[in-house]
Scaffold this motif. Structure first.
Motif, PDB file in Angstrom:
ATOM      1  N   GLN A 317       0.839  -1.186   0.000  1.00 15.36           N
ATOM      2  CA  GLN A 317       0.000   0.000   0.000  1.00 15.36           C
ATOM      3  C   GLN A 317       0.879   1.242   0.000  1.00 15.36           C
ATOM      4  O   GLN A 317       1.864   1.298   0.718  1.00 15.36           O
ATOM      5  N   PHE A 318       0.564   2.159  -0.840  1.00 12.94           N
ATOM      6  CA  PHE A 318       1.291   3.414  -1.058  1.00 12.94           C
ATOM      7  C   PHE A 318       2.624   3.153  -1.769  1.00 12.94           C
ATOM      8  O   PHE A 318       3.292   2.151  -1.531  1.00 12.94           O
TER       9      PHE A 318
ATOM     10  N   HIS B 145      -6.158  -1.214  -3.544  1.00 12.98           N
ATOM     11  CA  HIS B 145      -5.954   0.147  -3.058  1.00 12.98           C
ATOM     12  C   HIS B 145      -7.102   0.538  -2.144  1.00 12.98           C
ATOM     13  O   HIS B 145      -8.063   1.164  -2.560  1.00 12.98           O
ATOM     14  N   GLY B 146      -6.951   0.104  -0.882  1.00 12.21           N
ATOM     15  CA  GLY B 146      -7.983   0.388   0.096  1.00 12.21           C
ATOM     16  C   GLY B 146      -7.703   1.698   0.792  1.00 12.21           C
ATOM     17  O   GLY B 146      -8.589   2.534   0.952  1.00 12.21           O
ATOM     18  N   SER B 147      -6.467   1.898   1.183  1.00 10.39           N
ATOM     19  CA  SER B 147      -6.106   3.142   1.867  1.00 10.39           C
ATOM     20  C   SER B 147      -5.575   4.176   0.881  1.00 10.39           C
ATOM     21  O   SER B 147      -5.859   5.363   0.993  1.00 10.39           O
ATOM     22  N   ASP B 148      -4.813   3.716  -0.083  1.00 13.87           N
ATOM     23  CA  ASP B 148      -4.156   4.625  -1.025  1.00 13.87           C
ATOM     24  C   ASP B 148      -5.101   4.920  -2.183  1.00 13.87           C
ATOM     25  O   ASP B 148      -4.857   4.543  -3.330  1.00 13.87           O
TER      26      ASP B 148
END
Lengths: 652, 652
Positions: A317-318, B145-148
């Motif tokens: 993520q990111f 891409h759950g958070s991003d």
């Protein structure tokens, strides 16, 4: 010779063997058995179907002999308590309703018959316990007395004319509550009741009587009322129920009479004079239940960590400036969430193993001695409390670390949470258990079992140099072994990684908090306050003493276990994990060390830096550390947590 | 004039009015509505039935107008965001599946149409949003891409020939995940996708397009694949689903074009130049979602505390020498478990109220100004994180405090836990949100919205005296108000109870941690490390800064709210609760204050003693404090937690 951990752990199998320890074989067998049982049968079925499935599973296990290891050979067991607990711990990776069903039948019901009964009872019941042809209950807790079980209100009154005991629920709050196996399957119940005989005006205290609660057809016996506890947060496969007794008559022989008996004409006798001591002896023989629950809680933590660590090693993520997306486990915050819990799980595993050895030794001995027994009981109570709280915290942190995926039922956190939630409450509420530990520490000095009054010792403590008193606690003895064995070759400047220094801090805290609570109790009494009130006012302080003591025991058990690892490379990796555990434990309570002058502000900050450095290092071993838990994929069952992941694929 | 709290709170109704605040009327209406809905309809029904029930309930609520308060008057609303949130918060005492269904339909789907769309979209959809004739989805998160969410992979490519957008899922990891209303009921979805036009090679960033996903019969539209997320830990009444788009064409007008538009011939234009800023402006307008979730989390905590405190005031365990059994709430450990959580719930309530006022003001203003908007967003993110973690901790502590009874489904902790569990993850994972707060604090000084690079400011900070920089943070301004208002008449010797002293400690910590992380970042850059790596290495420090800041905001909001209570007797009781909250907050992190020379070891211990004294005092008010939450018994529904308990009776 010392080795520094460099690179990944080369041999996960060796680590697994190290973890499995002496009872490797039985652990392997139970793992295989869990795989062969197809745990997915429990998914999506009704409560009633789930209960039947658990009975069927428990019966299968009974037939395999794996649940009887702790019983005497003549009834089909192996008389091996340690193996029996290793088996139970391994079952804890699987279906927890089944685990509790097994615990009730073999541990509580069977254990009470074995340990409170005499040969007559063994002959009558144990074979039926083991093959589950006599499903049974352990009926201790009452609605109004869940923790304070010494004051249950159910009575067993001896009637010398008919040579029977009359078992009775005198009011609604005295009904037996939360009794596993009661709502659907139980045939017999070991009922804990105030024993009344014609020769005494008062109760002889709580004793255990075997009472049939259902006939062969499953119909409740006359005078027995049974109610279902209903839906629960988890453990839906366990048929918890409530029991009321209306003047139910059982023969004189129904009394489990190892520690007390009633003659035909109603004369009570017991080899243990003091009723308090008698009661705690009876409870004490059931210490195995607490050890088992603590062990199962550690297994639950291992499941949760296996899922969350593997997910964090796959999920990205990111994006970094390199263009590559970053693995969750490469984030400091993610490491902070998971790796201290992983280290602590290893520490608890080591402490649990040590406790099981002590328990096994106590079962094998003719006379354990009061001091050793009290210590065993205190460690069992304390470790059960800290292991089950750890499981709750670990499941929570791991669910959050898996984000939305952790919320899907298929990824198992729902069951892990709901089912293990009650571990902090049953087999003794954790707060009550820590209080027992605290009281035991306070009274322990006296080497006398008879006087349970925790304040009786205050004058005694005050009359001696405190250090002298504290020398007598077991902590110091264990610690000395470790100081002798302390890992050599560390950089002398690196105090944070000095094992003797780390353990010394934990030991110092344990002794100091205990001494300080003892002084406070004495001061309260000296000032003329009522003993009970003084104790109540110091309650949280007593708990802090208990917790500090058990933390010290855990830390030393882990350090000792690691120091005995014979493979120098593996040992180096484990030493680092042990550093992480010990420093996190100190960091968590660094306020206390600062308040008591054992850490300077700058050294306190150094510890935090050392923890961060260790997190970076241990991160590389995290996958191996969870793989060594060796939970088969078919048992773990979370798609995001499988070792061999063929499930959902994300990313382009 | 100062009053000291003596005896119990005389007027619980006055306390309730004080809590309800400005939106008392709407809160009362929603409470009545919840009572009239018969929430027990959800007990024991299947997942499918539960989903239909939630749709029916949401439609009923839509008809009542209570869920439309935030929409413009011309579409049936009242244009009152604050009232809308008060309504949502109150719904949070009831069925949380319904709450989330409402949040998806009115807050996320309706909110996106309202705030990202223009009049055309409002005309086309808002009436259908409000009466639930157009059930809708908010399709932002993707599997990979759950958070991003700034890097979602779904594309919306403009085809100038047909004047359409082509919405497409380019690979499996780009499917929309966890979308509420998608699995069963949704007709339309606001889909967030990378916007591509012929005039540019790269994406213009994430934009929102309205895409029909089902026809009138409920059949998925051509090119739309829908999958059910399946069973979850809770919220079984919400139909979460997954969405895949295979070259799905929608007209040019489907783009929600308040912040960017595409001309007929495919020319992109936006009033906001910087793509980062554009994205965060779009997200920022959805800040209401975070405020709503935070508020609902506080409601969940109130439910749990109402149950556990009332139970602890009725349940007795263990006998005092007087012969009377002792109420759980009279144990110090039990007070330690529950009362700090109660005090913190009041504090969060006050902070939430303050945040809602700021949000309401921002909605009403023509131009809020970047600084105020950034502060609002940071507070919303931070308070959502701390309120939802608080709910998780509170539900856990309250379940344990109720022992076995807390484990029974009927006593509601199973639902409270399972349903609210995801609050820490959705609407932004808490850890990610705190990171946003930290970055916002670091960049905030610059009074420039355009540059989101958190490291751009490092040189800036280093170039000034840090104190001067810190003067500019909002914390200090708010605090000054309170120092001016500080409660008079306290014993001057009692520093622990000096409000300015307490708030000063929290404010100092907030400023100091922020300054220290800024210095660390600068040092890392100066030493030539890559910016991204420096930030990653300081990640937990950034989070600590964020947390310290929000704690200071919460403490000050509570103190301010209490200081404004006009009834001097009630105020005295609230001041004591505020003392408890502030001292517990300081006690929790006293290691930091010791490390940084703000507490001496002896003063640190004094704080613990002061907390214990306050616990004894606040204990007498505990019942009134939970009664004032005013959760109707028919909504709370836990037999052990009812105000008017006619359920099970224990004891002789």
């Amino acid at each position: 010779m010392s080795t520094v951990a460099v690179g990944p752990i080369p041999d996960v199998e060796a680590l697994r063997r190290w973890l499995d320890g002496e009872h490797r074989e039985i652990r392997e067998l139970v793992r295989e058995q869990l795989v062969s049982m197809d745990l997915s049968q429990a998914d999506g079925i009704s409560r009633e179907e789930y209960r039947e499935l658990c009975l069927r599973w428990a019966t299968e296990l009974g037939k395999s002999g794996r649940t009887a290891l702790g019983f005497p050979r003549r009834y089909g067991g192996e008389g091996n308590v340690a193996a029996s607990i290793a088996s139970f711990e391994t079952l804890g990776h699987g279906d927890l309703s089944l685990l509790v069903k097994v615990g009730v039948q073999f541990g509580l019901f069977g254990g009470a018959i074995l340990q409170l009964g005499t040969e007559r009872h063994h002959e009558q019941y144990l074979r039926g316990v083991i093959d589950v042809s006599i499903p049974g209950c352990f009926a201790m807790s009452e609605s109004a007395h869940g923790s304070d079980v010494q004051n249950v209100h159910t009575t067993a009154t001896y009637d010398a004319q008919t040579r029977e005991f009359v078992v009775h629920t005198p009011h609604d709050g005295a009904h037996k509550e939360w009794i596993g196996n009661a709502a659907a399957h139980g045939r017999q119940a070991v009922v804990f009741a105030q024993l009344l005989t014609p020769d005494a005006e008062e109760s002889h205290g709580v004793h255990a009587v075997v009472v049939p609660i259902r006939d062969e057809d499953g119909t409740p016996m006359p005078g027995v009322r049974i109610e279902d506890c209903g839906d629960k947060m988890g453990l839906q496969g366990v048929d918890n129920g409530r029991l009321w007794f209306d003047q139910v008559r059982v023969p004189r022989e129904a009394l489990l009479d190892r520690f007390a008996s009633v003659s035909e004409d109603g004369i009570y006798s017991s080899p243990i004079e003091n009723p308090d001591r008698r009661f705690f002896t009876m409870l004490g023989t059931l210490v195995q239940g607490r050890v088992s629950v603590g062990g199962a809680a550690i297994s639950v933590s291992k499941n949760a960590l296996s899922i969350a660590v593997r997910h964090a090693e796959r999920r990205r993520q990111f994006t970094a400036p390199s263009g590559e997306e970053i693995l969750l486990l490469d984030y400091r915050t993610h490491q902070r969430r998971l790796l201290p819990l992983l280290a602590r799980t290893y520490a608890l595993h080591a402490a649990q193993e040590q406790l099981v050895v002590a328990l096994d030794r106590a079962f094998g001995a003719d006379d354990v001695g009061d001091l050793a027994r009290r210590e065993l009981e205190a460690h069992a109570a304390g470790l059960k409390a800290l292991s089950s709280w750890h499981a709750t915290a670990t499941v929570q942190a791991c669910r959050e670390a898996c984000g939305g995926l952790g919320y899907l039922t298929e990824n198992r956190f729902a069951s892990l949470k709901g089912d293990s939630e009650i571990f902090t409450t049953f087999e003794g509420d954790n707060t009550v258990l820590l209080q027992l530990v605290g009281k035991s520490l306070l009274t322990g000095y006296r080497h006398q079992f008879g006087d349970l009054d925790p304040l009786g010792m205050v004058g005694f403590v005050a009359g001696q140099a405190l250090t002298e008193v504290l020398e007598k606690t077991a902590v110091r003895q264990i610690a000395q072994t470790l100081v002798d064995r302390v890992v050599p070759g560390r950089d002398d400047d690196d105090r944070e990684l000095d094992r003797a220094e780390q353990l010394g801090l934990l030991r110092y805290r344990s002794e100091r908090v205990l001494a300080s609570v003892a002084r406070r109790l004495k001061r309260g009494i000296d000032e003329g306050h009522e003993q009970f009130e003084v104790f109540r006012a110091c309650q949280d302080h007593v708990l802090a003493a208990a917790r500090a003591y058990i933390e010290s025991v855990i830390g030393e058990a882990f350090a000792l276990r690691v120091s005995r690892c014979e493979d120098p490379v593996l040992r180096a990796h484990l030493e680092r994990l042990c550093d992480l555990h010990l420093l996190c434990t100190i960091e968590d309570d660094r306020a206390w060390f600062l308040e008591h002058g054992r850490l300077s502000p700058s050294r306190s900050k150094t510890i935090t830096r050392a923890v961060n450095r260790l997190l970076n290092e241990v991160r590389g071993d995290a996958g191996a550390f969870v793989d060594a838990f060796a939970i088969p994929d078919q048992v773990l069952r979370a798609p995001i947590g499988l070792k061999d992941q063929q499930g959902r694929v994300s990313g382009p």
